[in-house]
Design an enzyme around this catalytic site. Structure first.
Site, short mmCIF file in Angstrom:
data_model
loop_
_atom_site.label_atom_id
_atom_site.label_comp_id
_atom_site.label_asym_id
_atom_site.label_seq_id
_atom_site.Cartn_x
_atom_site.Cartn_y
_atom_site.Cartn_z
CG ASP A 1 -8.48 0.35 2.94
OD1 ASP A 1 -9.46 -0.52 2.42
OD2 ASP A 1 -7.39 0.27 3.35
CE LYS B 1 -4.23 -1.87 2.12
NZ LYS B 1 -5.20 -1.58 3.08
P1 NDP Z 1 -2.07 -2.96 10.99
O1 NDP Z 1 -1.29 -4.31 11.07
O2 NDP Z 1 -1.17 -1.88 10.35
O3 NDP Z 1 -2.47 -2.52 12.39
C1 NDP Z 1 -2.80 -3.27 13.30
C2 NDP Z 1 -3.32 -2.39 14.68
O4 NDP Z 1 -4.06 -3.25 15.67
C3 NDP Z 1 -2.02 -1.80 15.27
O5 NDP Z 1 -2.31 -0.58 15.73
C4 NDP Z 1 -1.79 -2.82 16.54
O6 NDP Z 1 -1.48 -2.12 17.54
C5 NDP Z 1 -3.36 -3.08 16.74
N1 NDP Z 1 -3.28 -4.63 17.75
C6 NDP Z 1 -3.11 -5.71 17.16
N2 NDP Z 1 -3.30 -6.52 17.96
C7 NDP Z 1 -3.61 -5.99 19.28
C8 NDP Z 1 -3.85 -6.39 20.53
N3 NDP Z 1 -3.69 -7.48 21.02
N4 NDP Z 1 -4.08 -5.33 21.47
C9 NDP Z 1 -3.95 -4.12 21.15
N5 NDP Z 1 -3.84 -3.66 20.02
C10 NDP Z 1 -3.71 -4.36 18.76
O7 NDP Z 1 -3.36 -3.53 10.41
P2 NDP Z 1 -4.47 -2.83 9.32
O8 NDP Z 1 -4.54 -1.33 10.05
O9 NDP Z 1 -3.84 -2.93 7.95
O10 NDP Z 1 -5.57 -3.79 9.38
C11 NDP Z 1 -6.33 -4.03 10.90
C12 NDP Z 1 -7.45 -4.53 10.50
O11 NDP Z 1 -8.36 -4.01 9.60
C13 NDP Z 1 -7.14 -6.11 9.72
O12 NDP Z 1 -7.82 -7.14 10.74
C14 NDP Z 1 -7.91 -5.97 8.51
O13 NDP Z 1 -8.40 -7.24 8.04
C15 NDP Z 1 -8.77 -4.92 8.69
N6 NDP Z 1 -9.41 -4.22 7.44
C16 NDP Z 1 -10.49 -4.37 6.98
C17 NDP Z 1 -11.05 -3.68 6.01
C18 NDP Z 1 -12.41 -3.72 5.51
O14 NDP Z 1 -12.67 -3.30 4.29
N7 NDP Z 1 -13.16 -4.07 6.29
C19 NDP Z 1 -9.99 -3.02 5.13
C20 NDP Z 1 -8.74 -2.83 5.72
C21 NDP Z 1 -8.26 -3.49 6.70
P3 NDP Z 1 0.25 -1.84 17.81
O15 NDP Z 1 0.32 -0.43 16.78
O16 NDP Z 1 0.28 -1.15 19.50
O17 NDP Z 1 0.96 -3.02 17.56
#
Ligand code: NDP
Length: 285
Positions: free
Chosen positions: A109, A73
């Site tokens: 998105d 991306k």
């Molecule tokens: P990233 O990996 O970029 O970010 C994930 C975030 O989740 C981080 O901020 C991370 O925190 C946080 N996180 C993960 N596990 C935990 C936990 N156990 N406790 C607290 N915080 C947590 O992922 P994306 O932002 O790209 O995607 C996130 C979700 O969005 C995905 O599951 C994806 O499937 C979904 N998505 C859905 C779309 C849709 O059209 N419905 C489109 C795009 C994405 P930290 O920074 O502290 O590590």
């Protein structure tokens, strides 16, 4: 029958399903069939080192556009010609449109989330909390703020990532922006109107996992949204519903980003109900 319009997809299996059951492919091709459009939407796994060649190939073959998912991306920006305004602010592209040979990068998105959110609540003047600070959070925070939200609070474990999203909102939108460090169960302040899970918590196979929120502070009427499309009815949404919240699932975001992409590529309006039905069939929802 010759194929009139080709779409290249650079999806990378982020939904943990076999290519044949890729939900985005199923959704977009169902829309094309319903529109009577002689077009294909195909799924290609592209290694990061090959991204430039893949984009040059798409351009050379005159493909009308493509989606790209993680890890492409941000890197894809180096290989396209122009960025749409919100993609420029967000710093990531998930949808590329070929306009007379020029490749324009969009981020659908956040726009898809916003379209879905507006079916239950207009964010204008509202106080919004976004859990998480990854790509989904960035896109949602920026688009919701550009749509007139009064404030955006980003709640995240990693402080640097959380503050980066806050800074983005503060620098490019009129909304107030605040970072809250995520320690223990997040207490939802009384003035919050919309609470969004933009983390990956709850995504298959972790279907029982729930973001750490003090659910006693989730009050009736609070809008609670989840980005997780698989499964659509997450444990987080189910918990919020038991406290009277008005919930919104991640399928709405996925469908609407697809609707926006098809509109940009074809200039035509797809049937969102057909697209949601195709996704539900893949996810068994
Ligand atoms: P990233 O990996 O970029 O970010 C994930 C975030 O989740 C981080 O901020 C991370 O925190 C946080 N996180 C993960 N596990 C935990 C936990 N156990 N406790 C607290 N915080 C947590 O992922 P994306 O932002 O790209 O995607 C996130 C979700 O969005 C995905 O599951 C994806 O499937 C979904 N998505 C859905 C779309 C849709 O059209 N419905 C489109 C795009 C994405 P930290 O920074 O502290 O590590």
């Amino acid at each position: 029958m010759p194929v009139e319009v080709n779409f290249l997809s650079l999806l990378t299996g982020c939904f943990a399903t076999p290519v044949a059951e890729n939900p985005t492919v199923a959704m977009v091709e169902a829309a094309y069939r319903a529109m009577g459009l002689d077009a294909r939407y195909i799924n290609c796994d592209v290694a990061p080192a090959d991204l430039g060649d893949a984009v040059r190939g798409a351009r050379a073959m005159g493909w009308r556009g493509f989606n790209c998912s993680l890890p492409h991306k941000v890197a894809v920006i180096d290989f396209i010609d122009e960025l749409a305004p919100s993609a420029e602010i967000i710093g990531a592209v998930n949808c590329v449109i070929n306009e007379d040979g020029r490749l324009i990068g969009e981020n659908t998105d956040g726009k898809g989330f916003l379209a879905s959110l507006k079916t239950v609540s207009d964010p204008k003047g509202k106080h919004v909390v976004v859990l998480g600070a990854g790509g989904a959070s960035r896109a949602i925070a920026v688009e919701t703020a550009l749509a007139g939200a009064a404030s955006i609070t980003v709640v995240n474990r990693d402080e640097a990532r959380g503050r980066a999203v806050v800074q983005l909102v503060a620098a490019h939108t009129p909304a107030a922006a605040e970072f809250v460090s995520w320690k223990g169960d997040y207490v939802v302040p009384e003035d919050v109107d919309i609470l969004i899970n933009a983390t990956s918590i709850g995504l298959f196979p972790g279907v029982g996992d729930v973001p750490a929120v003090d659910f006693t502070t989730v009050r009736p009427g609070l809008v609670v949204a989840d980005v997780i499309p698989n499964p659509p009815h997450t444990a987080f949404l189910r918990m919020a519903e038991t406290h009277g919240a008005l919930t919104l699932d991640g399928l709405g975001m996925l469908v609407n980003q697809g609707v926006i992409g098809i509109r940009l590529w074809t200039g035509r309006e797809p049937d969102a109900k057909v697209m949601r039905g195709a996704l539900e069939a893949v996810f068994g929802a």
